[in-house]
Scaffold this motif. Sequence first.
Motif: not given
Length: 365
Positions: A112-132
Motif C-alpha cells: 500500500y502507498l499513501d500518496v495524499s502528499e507525494d514527493k513529486r507534487n504530482i497530485g493525481s494518484a492515478i497519474e502516480i500509479a501510471k508512472q509507477i
Amino acid sequence: MENSKQRKIIHIDMDAFYASVEQRDNAGYRGKPIAVGGSPEGRGGVVATASYEARKFGVRSAMSSKLAKQRCPDLIFVRPRFEAYKEASLKIREIFKRYTDLIEPLSLDEAYLDVSEDKRNIGSAIEIAKQIKDAIKDELQLTASAGISINKFVAKIASDLDKPNGLTFIGPSRIESFMEALPVEKFFGVGKVTADRMKRMGLFTGADLKKLTEDQLISHFGKSGRFYYKIVRGIDEREVQSSRETKSVGAEDTFPYDLRSLDEMHDELDKLSTVVNERMRRNGLQARTVTLKVKYHDFKQVTRSTSIADVIADIGQLRSLAKQLLATVDIEEKRIRLLGITLSNFGSRPERPESPTEQLPLDLI
Ligand code: DCP
Ligand code: MG
C-alpha cells in the motif's frame, strides 16, 4: 468517509509475480504455461504461482502439482529462486520511494502507498500509479496492477479487478454501490468458514450485509462484525503503516459458546494455525517459537510456549506444536472461552546456507 480527511491510497500487486520473474529471466519460458514450485512427477508439493498462460488451463496457486499437471499436461515446473524475487521486490520498493515514504509492504509483491502528499507534487494518484507501473515495466520488465481509492480496502480490491496490467480507480461516489455488489468472500478478513456461514444465513453480497445493524453483525461475527459494518459502507480508517517491524504474528478466537471437548479445541487450533500460517506467508516470515493462549470461562488465562531449533517447516508442524502445547494445559472439566496462537522469534531460511529443502518452503500454505 464522513469526518476523516480524504486520503489517496494506491495498492500495487505484481502480476503472476514469481512466474513473471522466471519468464523474464529465461526466454524459454516466455509465452508458455509455467508453474513455480511443485514437482512434475506429482511427488507432492504445490504450485506457488502459475503464469497467465497456465491459468487459462485452471492452474492456480496452492494447487497440488498432480492436479496442475492433469489440467495442463504441457505445464513446465520451475524451481523457485527466492533471491531473485526478493531482489525484484526491493527494486519495486525503490520505485515507490520516489513518490512517497508512506509505504506498507504486505508481501514481496504487494504494497500500500499513501500518496495524499507525494514527493513529486504530482497530485493525481492515478497519474502516480501510471508512472509507477511504467517504471516497473521499463526498469524491471515486469507488470503490476494498481488499485486507487480513498482507503486501503477499496484500493486492494480495485487492484485485483483488471489483472494483469490493470489500473482501476474507484472514487468516493462509486464506493458504496461497488461494496454492495461485492461477494461476501471478498470482504477483508472473511475466510472460507465465515463466508460459508454468511451464505447459510442468506448473506451473499455487501448489500445483504448492509441490511444488518452493527449489533447484529457483532453478535454473529464478534469483533469483526464492527469492521464489516464499516467496510460495507466504504469506511476503512486503517492507516498505511510504513516500516512496521513485525515481531510476532498471531490470531485468536473468542467462541460464541465455551468449548469443552478436546476435539473442538483441536479443530479450533487447526483453524487458527491456518490463519497464522497464511499471515506468515504473506509477510515472508518464518518462526521458531509458538505460543498458545488459553482463556477459561472465568477469564483466567494461561500461556504456554515452545521453541524449536529450526524454523517451523509447515502448517502440519505448526498444528502439532499447538496441540502439544494444549496437552500441557489443564483442560479437564474446564470450559474454554478463547484460544490463540502466536508465532515469534523469526528467522529466515533463504538466508541460511543452501540446502535442498530451502528451495521449497511452499508447503507453508
Ligand atoms: N504465493 C505462494 N503461495 C500462494 C500464493 C502466492 O507462494 N498460495 C507467492 C507466489 C506469487 C506471490 O506469492 O507469485 C504473490 O502472490 P499473489 O497472490 O499476488 O499472486 P501472483 O502475483 O502470482 O498473481 P496475481 O497476478 O494474481 O497477483
Ligand atoms: Mg501478485
